[in-house]
Design an enzyme around this catalytic site. Structure first.
Site, PDB file in Angstrom:
ATOM      1  N   ARG A  56       0.924  -1.292  -0.050  1.00  0.00           N
ATOM      2  CA  ARG A  56       0.118   0.110   0.042  1.00  0.00           C
ATOM      3  C   ARG A  56       0.725   1.285  -0.149  1.00  0.00           C
ATOM      4  O   ARG A  56       0.447   2.276  -0.670  1.00  0.00           O
ATOM      5  CB  ARG A  56      -0.894  -0.104   1.136  1.00  0.00           C
ATOM      6  CG  ARG A  56      -1.986  -1.105   1.216  1.00  0.00           C
ATOM      7  CD  ARG A  56      -3.041  -0.848   0.197  1.00  0.00           C
ATOM      8  NE  ARG A  56      -4.138  -1.898   0.272  1.00  0.00           N
ATOM      9  CZ  ARG A  56      -5.189  -1.609   1.078  1.00  0.00           C
ATOM     10  NH1 ARG A  56      -5.117  -0.653   1.524  1.00  0.00           N
ATOM     11  NH2 ARG A  56      -6.266  -2.659   1.149  1.00  0.00           N
ATOM     12  N   ASP A  64       1.000  -3.231  10.076  1.00  0.00           N
ATOM     13  CA  ASP A  64       0.285  -3.734  11.248  1.00  0.00           C
ATOM     14  C   ASP A  64      -0.517  -4.945  11.432  1.00  0.00           C
ATOM     15  O   ASP A  64      -0.922  -5.543  12.108  1.00  0.00           O
ATOM     16  CB  ASP A  64      -0.421  -2.513  11.789  1.00  0.00           C
ATOM     17  CG  ASP A  64      -1.878  -2.290  11.004  1.00  0.00           C
ATOM     18  OD1 ASP A  64      -2.161  -2.881   9.870  1.00  0.00           O
ATOM     19  OD2 ASP A  64      -2.488  -1.260  11.449  1.00  0.00           O
ATOM     20  N   CYS A 111      -6.236  -2.145  13.548  1.00  0.00           N
ATOM     21  CA  CYS A 111      -6.734  -1.641  12.475  1.00  0.00           C
ATOM     22  C   CYS A 111      -7.805  -0.613  12.903  1.00  0.00           C
ATOM     23  O   CYS A 111      -8.178   0.472  12.335  1.00  0.00           O
ATOM     24  CB  CYS A 111      -7.327  -2.455  11.204  1.00  0.00           C
ATOM     25  SG  CYS A 111      -6.057  -3.349  10.456  1.00  0.00           S
ATOM     26  N   HIS A 157      -0.579  -4.463   4.826  1.00  0.00           N
ATOM     27  CA  HIS A 157      -0.115  -3.314   5.942  1.00  0.00           C
ATOM     28  C   HIS A 157       0.363  -3.969   6.970  1.00  0.00           C
ATOM     29  O   HIS A 157       0.607  -5.153   7.343  1.00  0.00           O
ATOM     30  CB  HIS A 157      -1.422  -2.839   6.680  1.00  0.00           C
ATOM     31  CG  HIS A 157      -1.989  -1.782   5.945  1.00  0.00           C
ATOM     32  ND1 HIS A 157      -3.251  -1.308   5.883  1.00  0.00           N
ATOM     33  CD2 HIS A 157      -1.531  -0.905   5.017  1.00  0.00           C
ATOM     34  CE1 HIS A 157      -3.841  -0.378   5.326  1.00  0.00           C
ATOM     35  NE2 HIS A 157      -2.778  -0.190   4.462  1.00  0.00           N
ATOM     36  N   ALA A 177     -13.123  -7.884   5.929  1.00  0.00           N
ATOM     37  CA  ALA A 177     -12.553  -6.688   5.433  1.00  0.00           C
ATOM     38  C   ALA A 177     -10.938  -6.574   5.472  1.00  0.00           C
ATOM     39  O   ALA A 177     -10.529  -5.388   4.827  1.00  0.00           O
ATOM     40  CB  ALA A 177     -13.106  -5.359   5.759  1.00  0.00           C
TER      41      ALA A 177
END
Length: 291
Positions: free
Chosen positions: A158, A189, A283, A187, A277
């Protein structure tokens, strides 16, 4: 549904003020319009329209209650038509009074940017300038180390490869780029969680060899808690550190035992609807003020 904190609150005693000032402040966004409506990561595949709104709200409220025990929760108003706004970790990156608003790679999330910018500005943060065409997804990819004055920044999925260097110019702190190589962990995280005392919870196969070497050079072996694929797929690394406890979607009994041995108390908060998702506890939160 929780109400946002008002600007004017009753006066507190000096002792109360001191306590309040030392608490973490964490940003969340109610899942009023949450759903899977498009596919921008592998977790969203075959999940369009398959979330259960009532269960999502229940799971979010449970996480919010857990976070509220250790931190002051601030709420940003959800906007209709922006289902992923609930994932406030992607609002931006915050260090001290500096906020860097995300530049989303996915077109579907770009309308969130002005809303989060307005939030940061209203709270008195200095919103740093960031190139319009340089993807960077905030605290989804930029994580503050808890044992050294460094920031880890994931890239390759990303955030752009040049994002770590651009961030370093803004925060005046060493930023170490880590290349992500597994699309499931898009990501930083989702596969990497700096913990108090310099500990690190992470999934090594999510990174290329050079990044694993960088991690192992900086984080001593006794502080590294490497997890297996099963726990990685539970998003065990997508956890929120809260004064010794660790709020997380799930973790195997073996991993929970290892975390307790290192001095952390896992608190399991199931987040199945948000996993559809591609997100979990971390998140859904953004630390605005840390201890």
């Amino acid at each position: 549904m929780m109400k946002a904190h008002h600007m004017f609150e009753p006066a507190r005693s000096p002792r109360q003020n001191t306590c309040e000032e030392t608490r973490q402040r964490i940003l969340m966004c109610a899942p009023d319009d949450f759903d899977v409506r498009y596919v921008i990561n592998p977790w969203m595949e075959h999940q369009i329209g398959r979330t259960a709104p009532s269960l999502a709200r229940e799971q979010w409220r449970n996480l919010c209650a857990i976070v509220s025990q250790s931190a002051k929760v601030e709420l940003v108003t959800p906007a209709a038509g922006l289902p992923d706004m609930v994932f406030t970790a992607n609002a931006g990156f915050v260090l001290g009074n500096i906020a860097v608003v995300s530049r989303f790679r996915a077109e579907e999330r770009r309308p969130e940017e002005p809303l989060f910018r307005a939030f940061f500005e209203a709270r008195g943060f200095h919103v740093a300038s960031w190139p319009q065409d340089l993807p960077f997804e905030g605290a989804g990819d930029a994580l503050i180390d808890r044992g050294a004055d460094i920031v880890w920044c994931g890239y390759g999925m990303r955030s752009a490869e040049s994002a770590p260097a651009a961030l370093e110019q803004i925060v005046s702190r060493r930023v170490i780029g880590l290349r992500l190589v597994d699309p499931r962990f898009y990501h930083l995280d989702t596969c990497f969680c700096p913990l108090a005392g310099g500990y690190l919870l992470y999934y090594p196969p999510a990174f290329d060899a050079a990044s694993r070497e960088a991690i192992e050079t900086i984080t001593p072996p006794e502080k590294r808690i490497a997890i297996d694929e099963a726990d990685a797929m539970r998003f065990s690394c997508n956890a929120v550190g809260l004064d010794g406890s660790l709020a997380m979607n799930d973790a195997s009994p073996q991993l929970q035992k290892r975390l307790r041995a290192a001095g952390f108390a896992p608190v399991i908060a199931p987040l199945s609807e948000f996993m559809k998702a591609g997100g979990a506890a971390k998140c859904l939160t953004l630390k605005l003020v840390e201890r």
